[in-house]
Design a protein around this motif. Sequence first.
Motif, PDB file in Angstrom:
ATOM      1  N   ILE A 160       0.841  -1.197   0.000  1.00 26.50           N
ATOM      2  CA  ILE A 160       0.000   0.000   0.000  1.00 26.50           C
ATOM      3  C   ILE A 160       0.875   1.245   0.000  1.00 26.50           C
ATOM      4  CG2 ILE A 160      -1.641   1.355   1.377  1.00 26.50           C
ATOM      5  CD1 ILE A 160      -2.867  -1.331   2.257  1.00 26.50           C
ATOM      6  N   ASN A 161       1.908   1.247   0.857  1.00 31.96           N
ATOM      7  CA  ASN A 161       2.806   2.403   0.914  1.00 31.96           C
ATOM      8  C   ASN A 161       3.509   2.628  -0.422  1.00 31.96           C
ATOM      9  OD1 ASN A 161       2.175   3.004   3.545  1.00 31.96           O
ATOM     10  ND2 ASN A 161       3.928   1.943   4.418  1.00 31.96           N
ATOM     11  N   GLU A 162       3.928   1.530  -1.068  1.00 28.71           N
ATOM     12  CA  GLU A 162       4.585   1.661  -2.357  1.00 28.71           C
ATOM     13  C   GLU A 162       3.619   2.223  -3.403  1.00 28.71           C
ATOM     14  OE1 GLU A 162       6.222  -2.156  -3.293  1.00 28.71           O
ATOM     15  OE2 GLU A 162       7.842  -1.969  -1.825  1.00 28.71           O
ATOM     16  N   SER A 163       2.368   1.771  -3.377  1.00 26.74           N
ATOM     17  CA  SER A 163       1.397   2.279  -4.351  1.00 26.74           C
ATOM     18  C   SER A 163       1.109   3.763  -4.093  1.00 26.74           C
ATOM     19  CB  SER A 163       0.113   1.462  -4.325  1.00 26.74           C
ATOM     20  OG  SER A 163      -0.593   1.672  -3.120  1.00 26.74           O
ATOM     21  N   ILE A 164       1.056   4.161  -2.840  1.00 25.82           N
ATOM     22  CA  ILE A 164       0.844   5.573  -2.513  1.00 25.82           C
ATOM     23  C   ILE A 164       2.039   6.400  -2.995  1.00 25.82           C
ATOM     24  CG2 ILE A 164       0.731   7.238  -0.600  1.00 25.82           C
ATOM     25  CD1 ILE A 164      -0.980   5.196   0.911  1.00 25.82           C
ATOM     26  N   GLN A 165       3.248   5.878  -2.778  1.00 30.47           N
ATOM     27  CA  GLN A 165       4.448   6.604  -3.215  1.00 30.47           C
ATOM     28  C   GLN A 165       4.495   6.732  -4.733  1.00 30.47           C
ATOM     29  OE1 GLN A 165       7.658   4.500  -1.332  1.00 30.47           O
ATOM     30  NE2 GLN A 165       7.254   5.405   0.669  1.00 30.47           N
ATOM     31  N   GLU A 166       4.113   5.656  -5.430  1.00 35.80           N
ATOM     32  CA  GLU A 166       4.081   5.713  -6.896  1.00 35.80           C
ATOM     33  C   GLU A 166       3.060   6.737  -7.375  1.00 35.80           C
ATOM     34  OE1 GLU A 166       3.347   1.768  -8.326  1.00 35.80           O
ATOM     35  OE2 GLU A 166       5.207   0.973  -7.464  1.00 35.80           O
ATOM     36  N   GLU A 167       1.892   6.721  -6.746  1.00 35.46           N
ATOM     37  CA  GLU A 167       0.843   7.663  -7.113  1.00 35.46           C
ATOM     38  C   GLU A 167       1.298   9.098  -6.831  1.00 35.46           C
ATOM     39  OE1 GLU A 167      -3.762   8.557  -5.742  1.00 35.46           O
ATOM     40  OE2 GLU A 167      -2.887   6.598  -5.322  1.00 35.46           O
ATOM     41  N   TYR A 209      -4.889  11.698   4.761  1.00 33.33           N
ATOM     42  CA  TYR A 209      -6.270  11.724   4.280  1.00 33.33           C
ATOM     43  C   TYR A 209      -6.927  10.354   4.463  1.00 33.33           C
ATOM     44  CZ  TYR A 209     -10.230  11.997   1.093  1.00 33.33           C
ATOM     45  OH  TYR A 209     -11.484  11.939   0.552  1.00 33.33           O
ATOM     46  N   LYS A 210      -6.203   9.287   4.100  1.00 34.18           N
ATOM     47  CA  LYS A 210      -6.770   7.939   4.227  1.00 34.18           C
ATOM     48  C   LYS A 210      -7.020   7.579   5.688  1.00 34.18           C
ATOM     49  CE  LYS A 210      -5.276   5.932  -0.125  1.00 34.18           C
ATOM     50  NZ  LYS A 210      -4.600   4.830  -0.781  1.00 34.18           N
ATOM     51  N   LYS A 211      -6.119   7.998   6.589  1.00 34.65           N
ATOM     52  CA  LYS A 211      -6.326   7.732   8.007  1.00 34.65           C
ATOM     53  C   LYS A 211      -7.561   8.454   8.518  1.00 34.65           C
ATOM     54  CE  LYS A 211      -1.532   6.868   9.338  1.00 34.65           C
ATOM     55  NZ  LYS A 211      -0.376   7.385  10.093  1.00 34.65           N
ATOM     56  N   GLN A 212      -7.720   9.729   8.097  1.00 32.74           N
ATOM     57  CA  GLN A 212      -8.886  10.491   8.519  1.00 32.74           C
ATOM     58  C   GLN A 212     -10.174   9.861   7.998  1.00 32.74           C
ATOM     59  OE1 GLN A 212      -7.935  14.358   6.977  1.00 32.74           O
ATOM     60  NE2 GLN A 212      -6.845  15.004   8.814  1.00 32.74           N
ATOM     61  N   GLN A 213     -10.152   9.428   6.761  1.00 31.45           N
ATOM     62  CA  GLN A 213     -11.346   8.807   6.187  1.00 31.45           C
ATOM     63  C   GLN A 213     -11.664   7.491   6.885  1.00 31.45           C
ATOM     64  OE1 GLN A 213     -13.421  10.376   4.093  1.00 31.45           O
ATOM     65  NE2 GLN A 213     -11.992  12.059   4.414  1.00 31.45           N
ATOM     66  N   SER A 214     -10.632   6.735   7.266  1.00 27.45           N
ATOM     67  CA  SER A 214     -10.859   5.482   7.998  1.00 27.45           C
ATOM     68  C   SER A 214     -11.487   5.764   9.350  1.00 27.45           C
ATOM     69  CB  SER A 214      -9.533   4.736   8.182  1.00 27.45           C
ATOM     70  OG  SER A 214      -9.033   4.306   6.949  1.00 27.45           O
ATOM     71  N   ALA A 215     -10.985   6.795  10.032  1.00 25.06           N
ATOM     72  CA  ALA A 215     -11.549   7.143  11.338  1.00 25.06           C
ATOM     73  C   ALA A 215     -13.008   7.571  11.193  1.00 25.06           C
ATOM     74  CB  ALA A 215     -10.729   8.254  11.980  1.00 25.06           C
ATOM     75  N   LYS A 216     -13.307   8.378  10.182  1.00 22.89           N
ATOM     76  CA  LYS A 216     -14.684   8.797   9.955  1.00 22.89           C
ATOM     77  C   LYS A 216     -15.574   7.601   9.630  1.00 22.89           C
ATOM     78  CE  LYS A 216     -13.680  13.472   8.334  1.00 22.89           C
ATOM     79  NZ  LYS A 216     -13.706  14.389   7.186  1.00 22.89           N
ATOM     80  N   ALA A 217     -15.046   6.676   8.839  1.00 26.70           N
ATOM     81  CA  ALA A 217     -15.825   5.484   8.491  1.00 26.70           C
ATOM     82  C   ALA A 217     -16.117   4.651   9.736  1.00 26.70           C
ATOM     83  CB  ALA A 217     -15.083   4.653   7.448  1.00 26.70           C
ATOM     84  N   ARG A 218     -15.138   4.529  10.633  1.00 25.30           N
ATOM     85  CA  ARG A 218     -15.362   3.780  11.877  1.00 25.30           C
ATOM     86  C   ARG A 218     -16.443   4.457  12.722  1.00 25.30           C
ATOM     87  NH1 ARG A 218      -9.761   3.290  11.699  1.00 25.30           N
ATOM     88  NH2 ARG A 218      -9.482   5.036  13.131  1.00 25.30           N
TER      89      ARG A 218
END
Length: 165
Positions: free
Chosen positions: A14-21, A53-62
């Motif tokens: 996941i980290n590698e895909s984020i870095q590539e993006e 952003y992904k961490k914030q969205q995960s927290a909101k989803a929880r």
Amino acid sequence: MSKTDSRPSIQTQINESIQEEALKVARSIQKPGQTKEQTKLIAQGIAKGIELYKKQQSAKARERDKARKKAIKLKQAESTGQQREEDETDFAWDLAESGISGMLLLGGGVFAVMAGILAVSFVAGWLVSFGPFTLPVWASLATAMAFAGFSGWFFYKAVTLNHGQ
């Protein structure tokens, strides 16, 4: 997964895909004369922003999921006609409500006593003094009425809080 396992972890992928993006985005906004190092730094900033952003969205989803589950549980308890089980937070809230109710009753009593004293001073014609200030007799009546109103409001709030209205 053991330490001897040669496969990359899901988090690493996941980290590698984020870095590539992030690198793609950094390259797309690259300015003329910008060095590769500068582009990499921009990509790192973008990657950190994406992860945040992904961490914030995960927290909101929880939080949304918790609220949804609580609503479903409440709906089920109401539809079956059974009392909802009180958890620790409900118990703590009940204690807080009883404390608030007690404070409202105490405040209502204090205002009632003050209103009574001022009403007696009005009837007797006594002057009320606060240090160098003297309250006119007519102001004693107005203040007594205001304190009586506060007292009544405090008692009303204490009663309605206890009855859940």
